[in-house]
Design a protein around this motif. Structure first.
Motif, PDB file in Angstrom:
ATOM      1  N   LYS A 237     -10.646  -3.840  10.127  1.00  0.00           N
ATOM      2  CA  LYS A 237     -11.744  -2.931  10.457  1.00  0.00           C
ATOM      3  C   LYS A 237     -13.001  -3.256   9.666  1.00  0.00           C
ATOM      4  O   LYS A 237     -14.127  -3.177  10.190  1.00  0.00           O
ATOM      5  CB  LYS A 237     -11.302  -1.488  10.195  1.00  0.00           C
ATOM      6  N   ARG A 238     -12.815  -3.660   8.411  1.00  0.00           N
ATOM      7  CA  ARG A 238     -13.962  -3.929   7.538  1.00  0.00           C
ATOM      8  C   ARG A 238     -14.359  -5.401   7.518  1.00  0.00           C
ATOM      9  O   ARG A 238     -15.284  -5.792   6.815  1.00  0.00           O
ATOM     10  CB  ARG A 238     -13.634  -3.456   6.116  1.00  0.00           C
ATOM     11  N   ASP A 239     -13.610  -6.211   8.253  1.00  0.00           N
ATOM     12  CA  ASP A 239     -13.896  -7.636   8.353  1.00  0.00           C
ATOM     13  C   ASP A 239     -13.866  -8.326   6.991  1.00  0.00           C
ATOM     14  O   ASP A 239     -14.711  -9.170   6.676  1.00  0.00           O
ATOM     15  CB  ASP A 239     -15.259  -7.869   9.025  1.00  0.00           C
ATOM     16  N   TYR A 240     -12.860  -7.964   6.173  1.00  0.00           N
ATOM     17  CA  TYR A 240     -12.648  -8.634   4.900  1.00  0.00           C
ATOM     18  C   TYR A 240     -11.819  -9.900   5.123  1.00  0.00           C
ATOM     19  O   TYR A 240     -11.110 -10.035   6.127  1.00  0.00           O
ATOM     20  CB  TYR A 240     -11.896  -7.735   3.920  1.00  0.00           C
ATOM     21  N   SER A 241     -11.860 -10.796   4.168  1.00  0.00           N
ATOM     22  CA  SER A 241     -11.029 -12.001   4.223  1.00  0.00           C
ATOM     23  C   SER A 241      -9.745 -11.843   3.411  1.00  0.00           C
ATOM     24  O   SER A 241      -8.933 -12.771   3.349  1.00  0.00           O
ATOM     25  CB  SER A 241     -11.822 -13.201   3.702  1.00  0.00           C
TER      26      SER A 241
ATOM     27  N   ARG B 296      -3.562  -4.000   6.420  1.00  0.00           N
ATOM     28  CA  ARG B 296      -3.985  -4.946   7.452  1.00  0.00           C
ATOM     29  C   ARG B 296      -5.055  -4.324   8.346  1.00  0.00           C
ATOM     30  O   ARG B 296      -6.074  -4.955   8.654  1.00  0.00           O
ATOM     31  CB  ARG B 296      -2.788  -5.354   8.302  1.00  0.00           C
ATOM     32  N   ASP B 297      -4.826  -3.088   8.756  1.00  0.00           N
ATOM     33  CA  ASP B 297      -5.791  -2.428   9.632  1.00  0.00           C
ATOM     34  C   ASP B 297      -7.139  -2.233   8.927  1.00  0.00           C
ATOM     35  O   ASP B 297      -8.201  -2.393   9.542  1.00  0.00           O
ATOM     36  CB  ASP B 297      -5.236  -1.078  10.095  1.00  0.00           C
TER      37      ASP B 297
ATOM     38  N   GLU C 299     -10.259   2.992  -0.571  1.00  0.00           N
ATOM     39  CA  GLU C 299     -11.116   2.998  -1.749  1.00  0.00           C
ATOM     40  C   GLU C 299     -10.774   1.834  -2.668  1.00  0.00           C
ATOM     41  O   GLU C 299     -11.664   1.138  -3.168  1.00  0.00           O
ATOM     42  CB  GLU C 299     -10.978   4.329  -2.491  1.00  0.00           C
ATOM     43  N   PHE C 300      -9.480   1.619  -2.877  1.00  0.00           N
ATOM     44  CA  PHE C 300      -9.080   0.517  -3.758  1.00  0.00           C
ATOM     45  C   PHE C 300      -9.424  -0.826  -3.131  1.00  0.00           C
ATOM     46  O   PHE C 300      -9.968  -1.714  -3.795  1.00  0.00           O
ATOM     47  CB  PHE C 300      -7.585   0.593  -4.061  1.00  0.00           C
ATOM     48  N   LEU C 301      -9.123  -0.984  -1.851  1.00  0.00           N
ATOM     49  CA  LEU C 301      -9.416  -2.240  -1.183  1.00  0.00           C
ATOM     50  C   LEU C 301     -10.903  -2.572  -1.260  1.00  0.00           C
ATOM     51  O   LEU C 301     -11.284  -3.703  -1.577  1.00  0.00           O
ATOM     52  CB  LEU C 301      -8.970  -2.175   0.275  1.00  0.00           C
TER      53      LEU C 301
END
Length: 354
Positions: free
Chosen positions: A294-298, A289-290, A234-236
């Motif tokens: 999984k969400r394809d963030y940078s 990291r996972d 949620e925070f990420l």
């Protein structure tokens, strides 16, 4: 070699005023490889967290001892005094993985301590001029990061808190910061300035305001420990659109008491740094990291907590960290960076078959 270090028996202000001179003729082993910090090229992944770097003279000291990313200790939009001694209280050697643990004091440093500074800050006129001076004297291959935090009044709105964060961040960049680190976690304060990582919506607003204030300058958000891993996502998700990196973990809070049951710090929890939090911090890096993958963030991850050997550095890098920040161990042993670089250099040479 014995070098000067932070004196935990003396006040924060004494240590601020008595920064050691950078040592001369220290051979800094090159590590090799391609390293970055929030996208900025750096000679190594070795950084110093904000805690030990009280001012520019402390930054130049550790820059001469093998560290390539230096984080200026957290600054505010107004002067703030440090908590009274003890600011660094050694505690028993016991791994912790949740907030609220009770730890016994130790007679000497065994690898972990309770941190109780309260995020002090010099006035903006002082720290802005000092950052400008530091940038002028720091080697061009070093990265100067500045940690900032808000100083909310009891009746402030979230908008006011966010604007105060943004003001400090803008001042830091104007003074020469290569990147900004917003401190969203301080286990030693209970006010909004130290608990933002537990409030995704509020954290996102602050990150958005800071991003608007600093433009494309890299933004790092320093977070604390998530007792409930389910809250990491949620925070990420809330801050990923604005932050280049997350630094973790900024201590894990615990209650500190003596063997007779008397509690330190008025019974209030304090952040524990050092060996005690390493395993939990590496686990949290791996969780983030996972999620990023999984969400394809940078979003990059910067590992913090209990690092004192090259093996610990590699453990964090293998868990998914782009770089690592050291604090406790290098306050105890300023030569540590040189030794870690030597060990990493040997390991890299072995991989290359040199």
């Amino acid at each position: 070699m014995t070098l000067a270090r932070y004196d935990i028996a003396k006040s924060y202000r004494w240590n601020y005023d008595h920064a050691p001179r950078p040592p001369e003729n220290i051979a800094i082993p090159p590590i090799g490889g391609n390293w970055t910090y929030c996208g900025l090229p750096v000679p190594s992944p070795l950084a110093i967290a904000a805690g030990p770097l009280l001012n520019g003279r402390w930054i130049l000291y550790y820059a001469a001892l093998g560290f390539d990313i230096l984080t200026y200790k957290t600054v505010r939009s107004r002067e703030r005094e440090c908590y009274p001694l003890p600011n660094l209280q050694p505690v028993e050697q016991k791994a912790i993985g949740r907030s609220g643990t009770v730890l016994q004091t130790a007679g000497s440093m065994e690898g972990s301590w309770a941190v109780s500074f309260g995020m002090p800050s010099m006035s903006p006129d002082v720290w802005r001029a000092d950052i400008e001076w530091t940038k002028c004297h720091l080697s061009k291959d070093k990265v100067l990061s500045v940690s900032v935090v808000s100083s909310p009044e009891p009746n402030w709105t979230l908008d006011q808190l966010a604007d105060d964060f943004a003001l400090c961040a803008r001042w830091a960049v104007e003074s020469g910061a290569d990147c900004v680190e917003t401190n969203f976690s301080c286990p030693n304060v209970s006010s909004a300035d130290g608990q933002l990582y537990q409030q995704p919506t509020a954290g996102a607003l602050v990150a958005q305001r800071v991003r608007a204030a600093i433009g494309r300058v890299p933004l790092i958000i320093k977070v604390g420990f998530f007792d409930e891993p389910s809250r990491c996502g949620e925070f990420l998700g809330a801050v990923a659109p604005f932050a280049d990196a997350l630094a973790m973990t900024n201590c894990i809070s615990a209650v500190v008491e003596r063997s007779d049951g008397e509690r330190f710090f008025g019974g209030q929890p304090r952040g524990i740094g050092g060996d005690a939090i390493r395993a939990a911090s590496i686990d949290q890096v791996r969780i983030f990291r996972d999620l990023v993958r999984k969400r394809d963030y940078s979003t990059q991850i910067i590992g913090v907590g209990g690092i004192s050997t090259a093996i610990h550095v590699k453990d964090y890098l293998n868990a998914g960290a782009e770089a690592v920040q050291l604090a406790t161990a290098v306050m105890l042993d300023p030569c540590l960076g040189v030794r870690i670089r030597r060990e990493l250099s040997a390991a890299m040479a072995l991989v290359r078959g040199v």
